[in-house]
Design an enzyme around this catalytic site. Sequence first.
Site, PDB file in Angstrom:
ATOM      1  N   ASP A 169       0.850  -1.205   0.000  1.00 29.13           N
ATOM      2  CA  ASP A 169       0.000   0.000   0.000  1.00 29.13           C
ATOM      3  C   ASP A 169       0.885   1.255   0.000  1.00 29.13           C
ATOM      4  O   ASP A 169       0.370   2.379  -0.010  1.00 29.13           O
ATOM      5  CB  ASP A 169      -1.022  -0.008   1.137  1.00 29.13           C
ATOM      6  CG  ASP A 169      -0.400  -0.076   2.515  1.00 29.13           C
ATOM      7  OD1 ASP A 169       0.835  -0.182   2.621  1.00 29.13           O
ATOM      8  OD2 ASP A 169      -1.163  -0.015   3.513  1.00 29.13           O
ATOM      9  N   SER A 170       2.227   1.058  -0.068  1.00 33.88           N
ATOM     10  CA  SER A 170       3.136   2.165  -0.382  1.00 33.88           C
ATOM     11  C   SER A 170       2.780   2.716  -1.765  1.00 33.88           C
ATOM     12  O   SER A 170       3.260   3.782  -2.150  1.00 33.88           O
ATOM     13  CB  SER A 170       4.595   1.700  -0.341  1.00 33.88           C
ATOM     14  OG  SER A 170       4.766   0.524  -1.097  1.00 33.88           O
TER      15      SER A 170
ATOM     16  N   ASP B 101      -1.218  -6.047  -0.376  1.00 27.29           N
ATOM     17  CA  ASP B 101      -1.527  -5.447   0.927  1.00 27.29           C
ATOM     18  C   ASP B 101      -3.020  -5.216   1.102  1.00 27.29           C
ATOM     19  O   ASP B 101      -3.711  -4.774   0.174  1.00 27.29           O
ATOM     20  CB  ASP B 101      -0.835  -4.073   1.034  1.00 27.29           C
ATOM     21  CG  ASP B 101       0.400  -4.126   1.920  1.00 27.29           C
ATOM     22  OD1 ASP B 101       0.559  -5.110   2.681  1.00 27.29           O
ATOM     23  OD2 ASP B 101       1.206  -3.185   1.840  1.00 27.29           O
TER      24      ASP B 101
ATOM     25  N   LYS C 265      -1.352  -9.323   2.697  1.00 28.51           N
ATOM     26  CA  LYS C 265      -0.558  -8.909   3.868  1.00 28.51           C
ATOM     27  C   LYS C 265      -1.377  -7.912   4.682  1.00 28.51           C
ATOM     28  O   LYS C 265      -2.082  -7.075   4.089  1.00 28.51           O
ATOM     29  CB  LYS C 265       0.765  -8.274   3.424  1.00 28.51           C
ATOM     30  CG  LYS C 265       1.603  -7.730   4.600  1.00 28.51           C
ATOM     31  CD  LYS C 265       3.032  -7.406   4.209  1.00 28.51           C
ATOM     32  CE  LYS C 265       3.212  -6.066   3.553  1.00 28.51           C
ATOM     33  NZ  LYS C 265       2.794  -4.909   4.364  1.00 28.51           N
TER      34      LYS C 265
ATOM     35  N   GLU D 116      -1.227  -5.527   8.605  1.00 31.55           N
ATOM     36  CA  GLU D 116      -0.345  -5.003   9.648  1.00 31.55           C
ATOM     37  C   GLU D 116      -0.910  -5.276  11.042  1.00 31.55           C
ATOM     38  O   GLU D 116      -2.114  -5.136  11.259  1.00 31.55           O
ATOM     39  CB  GLU D 116      -0.168  -3.488   9.458  1.00 31.55           C
ATOM     40  CG  GLU D 116       0.505  -3.141   8.142  1.00 31.55           C
ATOM     41  CD  GLU D 116       0.675  -1.636   7.933  1.00 31.55           C
ATOM     42  OE1 GLU D 116       0.336  -0.847   8.842  1.00 31.55           O
ATOM     43  OE2 GLU D 116       1.156  -1.256   6.849  1.00 31.55           O
TER      44      GLU D 116
ATOM     45  N   GLU E  93       9.576  -4.384   9.932  1.00 33.16           N
ATOM     46  CA  GLU E  93       9.992  -3.084   9.378  1.00 33.16           C
ATOM     47  C   GLU E  93      10.580  -2.190  10.469  1.00 33.16           C
ATOM     48  O   GLU E  93       9.967  -2.004  11.534  1.00 33.16           O
ATOM     49  CB  GLU E  93       8.788  -2.394   8.707  1.00 33.16           C
ATOM     50  CG  GLU E  93       9.157  -1.036   8.126  1.00 33.16           C
ATOM     51  CD  GLU E  93       8.121  -0.467   7.162  1.00 33.16           C
ATOM     52  OE1 GLU E  93       7.113  -1.149   6.863  1.00 33.16           O
ATOM     53  OE2 GLU E  93       8.324   0.681   6.707  1.00 33.16           O
TER      54      GLU E  93
HETATM   55  O1  KIV Z   1       3.578  -1.089   1.506  1.00 29.18           O
HETATM   56  C1  KIV Z   1       4.728  -1.529   1.433  1.00 29.18           C
HETATM   57  O2  KIV Z   1       5.466  -1.291   0.464  1.00 29.18           O
HETATM   58  C2  KIV Z   1       5.208  -2.354   2.534  1.00 29.18           C
HETATM   59  C3  KIV Z   1       6.673  -2.607   2.593  1.00 29.18           C
HETATM   60  C4  KIV Z   1       7.353  -1.390   3.086  1.00 29.18           C
HETATM   61  C5  KIV Z   1       6.996  -3.795   3.398  1.00 29.18           C
HETATM   62  O3  KIV Z   1       4.459  -2.748   3.352  1.00 29.18           O
END
Ligand code: KIV
Length: 275
Positions: free
Chosen positions: A44-45, A83, A113, A115, A182
């Site tokens: 989600d970056s 994510d 994924k 968090e 992280e």
């Molecule tokens: O969103 C993302 O790119 C991430 C990485 C920094 C692990 O969660």
Amino acid sequence: MKNTVTTFRQMKEKHEKISMLTAYDYSTAKLEDEAGVNSILVGDSLGNVVLGYENTIPVTVDDMIHHGAAVVRGAKNALVVVDMPFLSYQTSVYDAVVNAGRIMKETGCDAVKLEGGAVVCPQIKAITDASIPVCAHLGLTPQSINAFGGFKVQGKTIQAAQQLIDDAKAVEAAGAFAVVLECVPAKLAKMVSEAISIPTIGIGAGNGCDGQVLVYADMLAMFSDFCPKFVRKFANVGELMSQAFKDYDAAVKDGSFPAEEHTYKIDDEVIEKLY
Ligand code: KIV
């Protein structure tokens, strides 16, 4: 050969390091896949790198599906993890399963994924029970940036370090097949990696992790808003792009582009008959 959650487990058992990079589009995913990267994370970056938000909070499930599906089309062998964005799983176990299911069905990804530690274990268990592999994410979890009060290294006190170890054990017990660590001190990340049997994928967590992940736009120096200490710039693609854009602009303006070889021909007889 296709990387699967089993490949991840076997690689940890054989002490082989797992490589993971983010991607958000078909062409980048294809390049990473062809380079042999084990796993592609549609992080989600996306919010920062592609959509220009200040953080990951505004990213939606639809955003993740749109980009996740493009990445899946480009990745033949890499394990694709997508994510789950902010508030797509924290609200309830039901929401978590529905949104994880949508993400998997509509992108064709291999895993999702999310968090958090013990607090999201009911969600991890329910999603895993629905046959959707889950990668957990501990340490600096960017969706909690407002609660953390900024981007800070996590787990530095006895209490916070113990919490991280306990959370890693909890997500493993809940069924996660891997966990991203992280911004965690290297010695602590190594302890966590040795304390659990699922692979740890580090980002800013030292080389004692079972694998590493980076945001591809950071390691190519394409994203200039900020650059964390843990990033190695493997190439200065940002500078190459910037120079190429300047060269293009100049070539269009001075008329040297397009040249003869970029141009389609037509018989003069045809042109002469036109009015
Ligand atoms: O969103 C993302 O790119 C991430 C990485 C920094 C692990 O969660």
